[in-house]
Design an enzyme around this catalytic site. Structure first.
Site, short mmCIF file in Angstrom:
data_model
loop_
_atom_site.label_atom_id
_atom_site.label_comp_id
_atom_site.label_asym_id
_atom_site.label_seq_id
_atom_site.Cartn_x
_atom_site.Cartn_y
_atom_site.Cartn_z
N LYS A 1 0.95 -1.13 -0.26
CA LYS A 1 -0.06 0.41 -0.11
C LYS A 1 0.48 1.35 -0.19
O LYS A 1 1.62 1.30 0.67
CB LYS A 1 -0.60 0.02 1.33
CG LYS A 1 -1.89 -1.15 1.36
CD LYS A 1 -3.16 -0.05 2.61
CE LYS A 1 -4.76 -0.94 2.31
NZ LYS A 1 -4.98 -1.19 3.28
N ARG B 1 -17.20 -1.78 12.82
CA ARG B 1 -18.23 -0.74 12.31
C ARG B 1 -19.95 -1.41 11.63
O ARG B 1 -21.04 -0.58 12.19
CB ARG B 1 -17.54 0.51 11.24
CG ARG B 1 -16.63 1.30 11.81
CD ARG B 1 -16.18 2.11 11.00
NE ARG B 1 -15.64 0.53 9.40
CZ ARG B 1 -14.62 0.94 8.43
NH1 ARG B 1 -14.08 2.32 8.90
NH2 ARG B 1 -14.60 -0.14 8.08
N SER C 1 -11.18 5.76 7.46
CA SER C 1 -9.81 6.45 7.31
C SER C 1 -9.88 6.95 5.33
O SER C 1 -9.87 8.25 5.73
CB SER C 1 -8.85 5.52 7.25
OG SER C 1 -7.93 5.49 8.73
O1 PNS Z 1 -6.67 -0.95 9.64
P1 PNS Z 1 -7.03 -1.89 8.51
O2 PNS Z 1 -6.07 -1.78 7.23
O3 PNS Z 1 -8.23 -2.49 7.62
O4 PNS Z 1 -5.95 -3.44 8.69
C1 PNS Z 1 -5.74 -4.21 8.55
C2 PNS Z 1 -4.37 -5.74 9.44
C3 PNS Z 1 -3.23 -4.28 9.40
C4 PNS Z 1 -4.83 -5.57 10.63
C5 PNS Z 1 -3.97 -6.45 8.42
O5 PNS Z 1 -3.62 -6.31 7.66
C6 PNS Z 1 -3.06 -7.51 9.56
O6 PNS Z 1 -3.47 -8.25 10.07
N1 PNS Z 1 -1.64 -7.72 8.80
C7 PNS Z 1 -0.40 -8.38 9.21
C8 PNS Z 1 -0.29 -9.32 7.84
C9 PNS Z 1 -0.67 -10.50 8.34
O7 PNS Z 1 -0.68 -11.46 9.47
N2 PNS Z 1 -1.42 -11.46 7.22
C10 PNS Z 1 -1.78 -12.63 7.64
C11 PNS Z 1 -3.46 -12.79 8.78
S1 PNS Z 1 -4.27 -13.61 7.46
#
Ligand code: PNS
Length: 160
Positions: free
Chosen positions: A41, A90, A128
């Protein structure tokens, strides 16, 4: 000591996030808010900015720690010697994505529980991405984000 990790992109942090932090911090001794560095991202705010804004916006919560991580959430949570992940929900539309991720995480790290907290109704529409779109077209976001974010987003509006 009971601790929990509240992970997210926080690009940027909103009043909806702050509401979840305030409520979750009362349920744990320490709440670790962890900003995910997502290599796929292009965030509006750099990692350092997101961390700084979170620190400012949560300075009234005594038992909160702001951190960042890359890689797998489960690995990070284990390194913090923690067993609980907190996520805000939400609307029904969040549920399917969150449910799938929570089950996937549970499959690879069965000792870690994901706990969901319902958003307060006044923030159920705050995201966001919505904030960034409003800011792009000079909409009023003053009631939806902490003051430091409202200020910072003006300086970044040309990049949205
Ligand atoms: O605020 P967001 O973008 O909804 O947060 C998403 C987040 C950071 C919680 C998620 O992308 C995450 O846990 N990323 C870490 C990578 C990971 O562990 N991926 C495997 C999970 S299936």
């Amino acid at each position: 000591m009971r601790s929990a990790v509240c992970p997210g992109s926080f690009d940027p942090v909103t009043n909806g996030h702050i509401d979840i932090f305030e409520r979750a911090s009362k349920m744990f001794d320490v709440l670790i808010v962890a900003v995910f560095h997502n290599p796929n991202k292009h965030p509006l705010f750099e990692m350092e900015e997101r961390v700084a804004l979170l620190k400012q916006a949560t300075s009234h919560i005594p038992n909160i720690k702001i951190d960042s991580f890359s890689g797998l959430l489960n690995d990070y949570v284990r390194k913090q010697d923690c067993k609980v992940v907190v996520r805000g929900l939400r609307a029904l539309s969040d549920f399917e994505y969150e449910f799938q991720r929570a089950l996937l995480n549970k499959k690879v790290a069965s000792e870690i529980e994901t706990v969901f907290m319902m958003t307060s109704s006044e923030y159920s529409f705050v995201s966001s991405s919505g904030i960034k779109e409003l800011a792009k077209f000079a909409g009023d976001i003053s009631e939806l984000v902490p003051p430091c974010v409202a200020k910072a987003i003006v300086q970044h509006a040309h990049k949205i």
